[in-house]
Design an enzyme around this catalytic site. Sequence first.
Site, short mmCIF file in Angstrom:
data_model
loop_
_atom_site.label_atom_id
_atom_site.label_comp_id
_atom_site.label_asym_id
_atom_site.label_seq_id
_atom_site.Cartn_x
_atom_site.Cartn_y
_atom_site.Cartn_z
CG ASP A 9 -1.70 1.21 1.40
OD1 ASP A 9 -2.37 1.61 0.44
OD2 ASP A 9 -1.63 1.82 2.50
NE ARG A 10 0.32 7.49 -2.58
CZ ARG A 10 -0.29 8.42 -3.32
NH1 ARG A 10 -0.16 8.44 -4.63
NH2 ARG A 10 -1.04 9.34 -2.74
CG ASP A 11 -1.46 7.64 0.39
OD1 ASP A 11 -0.35 8.06 0.03
OD2 ASP A 11 -2.49 7.78 -0.30
CD GLN A 53 -3.91 7.84 -4.22
OE1 GLN A 53 -4.29 8.98 -3.99
NE2 GLN A 53 -3.20 7.14 -3.34
NE ARG A 108 -13.18 2.78 -2.52
CZ ARG A 108 -12.36 3.66 -1.93
NH1 ARG A 108 -11.38 4.22 -2.61
NH2 ARG A 108 -12.51 3.97 -0.65
CE LYS A 109 -5.19 -0.69 -1.86
NZ LYS A 109 -3.85 -0.50 -1.26
MG LIG Z 1 -2.97 3.15 3.45
ZN LIG Z 2 -11.12 1.18 -9.56
#
Ligand SMILES: [Mg+2]
Ligand SMILES: [Zn+2]
Length: 202
Positions: A9-11, A53, A108-109
Amino acid sequence: MLPQAILCDRDGTLIEDEHFLHHPEQIRWIPGVLEKLREWKQQGIQIFVITNQSGVARGYFGTEAVEAVHAQLQQDVEQHGGEIAQFYYCPHHPQGSISGYNDPCNCRKPAPGMFLAVLEEHHLQPNRCWVVGDRLRDLEPGIELGMKAFLVETGYGLQAKQELKGKSYRELVTVISSLAYLFDLDRRGDGVRGRRGEELVT
Ligand SMILES: [Mg+2]
Ligand SMILES: [Zn+2]
């Protein structure tokens, strides 16, 4: 066994979770993560960033802003000797205001779309991949596919750790204080240990 790939994951996992981060100047790396990425590159492990995002669908920023942030992340990683093999992001949200981005999607997760794309496009075996994130929805698609899952306590992680207690798959998740503490004690052959010394039970 070292994994073939780690899906991050990023954020809140690689970088601090700034609310709807959309500019390279907002990037703040979580301490130790860049060094960890270099170590993984040296070990031949491919790293993928998998991120929701929804700010795109909500009209907060455009896809070019997401890509500018990812270009900066890649530059930072490379300057530290690491490499992101590829960035995947979902720009959608069903309640978004931007047409073209507010339809239901499979990426979308916790939906598995981005995970399936990584596996297919890079010819990876799910049981040889690890997934790391600060929310349960980051981990769920990976767990479903048979990946080894790690929940970090950075970002949203402390709340996610509470939510984990009620989940049927809780035994499949290893909680670690930060991605910087995730590594594999290959010599021992039994997986994972926190750098601070505690044994982590998977
Ligand atoms: Mg995150
Ligand atoms: Zn999507």
